[in-house]
Design a protein around this motif. Structure first.
Motif: not given
Length: 98
Positions: A6, A10, A34-35, A37-39, A41-42
């Motif tokens: 992840k 990112a 955005e992608s 940042e999602k990674n 977070v994971d």
């Protein structure tokens, strides 16, 4: 391994975001951020699970792989922050040349 994967995803997304901004594709750049940042977070969730395990009294063995995973996470977080600044700079520079 989730932490490494992840975090790596990112960082890749952030690099792609910079490349999109360089081509004046600012909407695409923001989507890549955005992608990223999602990674992150994971990845942070995977790190939190390890910390929770440690806090519960179940020691986590510190291996080279774990150190590498932590390094990946911290580097990716920094890289995303810098990518956002670079995208902003491209945005301002291209706006001034119109």
């Amino acid at each position: 391994m989730s932490l490494i994967v992840k975090s790596g995803n990112a960082k890749s997304d952030a690099m792609e975001a910079i490349q999109e901004a360089k081509q004046k594709h600012f909407d695409e750049a923001r989507q890549k951020i955005e992608s990223a940042e999602k990674n992150i977070v994971d990845a942070h969730g995977a790190q939190t699970a390890l910390l929770t395990q440690e806090a519960s009294g179940n020691n986590v063995e510190v291996t080279l792989l774990l150190v590498h995973a932590q390094d990946h996470l911290m580097t990716s977080i920094s890289f995303i922050d810098l990518a956002k600044e670079i995208i902003d700079l491209y945005s301002v520079c291209y706006a001034e040349t119109k």
